[in-house]
Design a protein around this motif. Structure first.
Motif, PDB file in Angstrom:
ATOM      1  N   THR A 140       0.841  -1.208   0.000  1.00  0.00           N
ATOM      2  CA  THR A 140       0.000   0.000   0.000  1.00  0.00           C
ATOM      3  C   THR A 140       0.869   1.249   0.000  1.00  0.00           C
ATOM      4  N   PHE A 141       1.946   1.245   0.769  1.00  0.00           N
ATOM      5  CA  PHE A 141       2.869   2.379   0.761  1.00  0.00           C
ATOM      6  C   PHE A 141       3.506   2.527  -0.625  1.00  0.00           C
ATOM      7  N   ASP A 142       3.871   1.414  -1.251  1.00  0.00           N
ATOM      8  CA  ASP A 142       4.452   1.465  -2.596  1.00  0.00           C
ATOM      9  C   ASP A 142       3.462   2.066  -3.602  1.00  0.00           C
ATOM     10  N   LYS A 143       2.179   1.698  -3.492  1.00  0.00           N
ATOM     11  CA  LYS A 143       1.154   2.281  -4.372  1.00  0.00           C
ATOM     12  C   LYS A 143       1.011   3.777  -4.109  1.00  0.00           C
ATOM     13  N   LEU A 144       1.032   4.153  -2.833  1.00  0.00           N
ATOM     14  CA  LEU A 144       0.944   5.568  -2.471  1.00  0.00           C
ATOM     15  C   LEU A 144       2.088   6.346  -3.101  1.00  0.00           C
ATOM     16  N   MET A 145       3.301   5.823  -3.000  1.00  0.00           N
ATOM     17  CA  MET A 145       4.457   6.511  -3.572  1.00  0.00           C
ATOM     18  C   MET A 145       4.340   6.614  -5.092  1.00  0.00           C
ATOM     19  N   LEU A 146       3.852   5.577  -5.748  1.00  0.00           N
ATOM     20  CA  LEU A 146       3.684   5.611  -7.195  1.00  0.00           C
ATOM     21  C   LEU A 146       2.665   6.673  -7.599  1.00  0.00           C
ATOM     22  N   VAL A 147       1.527   6.711  -6.896  1.00  0.00           N
ATOM     23  CA  VAL A 147       0.498   7.712  -7.190  1.00  0.00           C
ATOM     24  C   VAL A 147       1.028   9.119  -6.903  1.00  0.00           C
ATOM     25  N   LEU A 148       1.756   9.271  -5.805  1.00  0.00           N
ATOM     26  CA  LEU A 148       2.308  10.568  -5.438  1.00  0.00           C
ATOM     27  C   LEU A 148       3.313  11.047  -6.487  1.00  0.00           C
ATOM     28  N   ARG A 149       4.206  10.172  -6.917  1.00  0.00           N
ATOM     29  CA  ARG A 149       5.187  10.565  -7.944  1.00  0.00           C
ATOM     30  C   ARG A 149       4.500  10.878  -9.268  1.00  0.00           C
TER      31      ARG A 149
END
Length: 153
Positions: A140-149
């Motif tokens: 979930t954190f990895d998805k958050l970082m992808l969406v944020l970037r």
């Protein structure tokens, strides 16, 4: 460590593909009923700041999104950028920020045994989280970082 590198290479590939997308910028506007553009004012539920330092290249990146959807990114080797989230981007971030799995991911501090690990610092509202990325599984954190970037290009 290999998983982290695979994640980073995959993330860079996803960013490259996203850059070839529709051409919409994060400050795009949505037409109103009269056809006049209206700026997107999608707010997010939790203002966030994520800092990433370390890694093999010694990165120093920061992403900030305020409650009104205004964002800013800074990087050691790039000029600061800013803009506003679209409604879809704000909705994606809200979904991930309210997902209970994110708190599970953030509660894994990680290990400092990697010589090229990333250190993450995340503030969400008044809460602050610290962790080291050394191959831990944090989907979930990895998805958050992808969406944020992707949302702050």
């Amino acid at each position: 460590m290999r998983a982290l590198r695979v994640f980073l290479v995959g993330g860079l590939a996803a960013l490259a593909l996203a850059a070839c997308g529709t051409g919409d910028s994060p400050t795009t506007t949505a037409p109103t009923a009269m056809g006049t553009p209206k700026p997107s004012t999608q707010a997010i539920d939790h203002p966030i700041t994520v800092s990433r330092t370390g890694g093999l290249a010694g990165v120093q990146d920061t992403w900030t999104v305020d409650a009104n959807g205004l964002w800013q990114t800074t990087s050691r080797d790039q000029a600061a950028r800013s803009g506003r989230l679209t409604s879809d981007q704000g909705a994606q971030l809200n979904t991930l920020l309210s997902d209970p799995a994110l708190l599970t991911d953030l509660s894994q501090p990680g290990s400092a045994t990697c010589s090229d690990a990333f250190h993450y610092s995340m503030s969400m509202g008044t809460r602050r989280y610290e962790m080291t990325g050394c191959g831990e599984n944090r989907p979930t954190f990895d998805k958050l970082m992808l969406v944020l970037r992707n949302s702050t290009q």
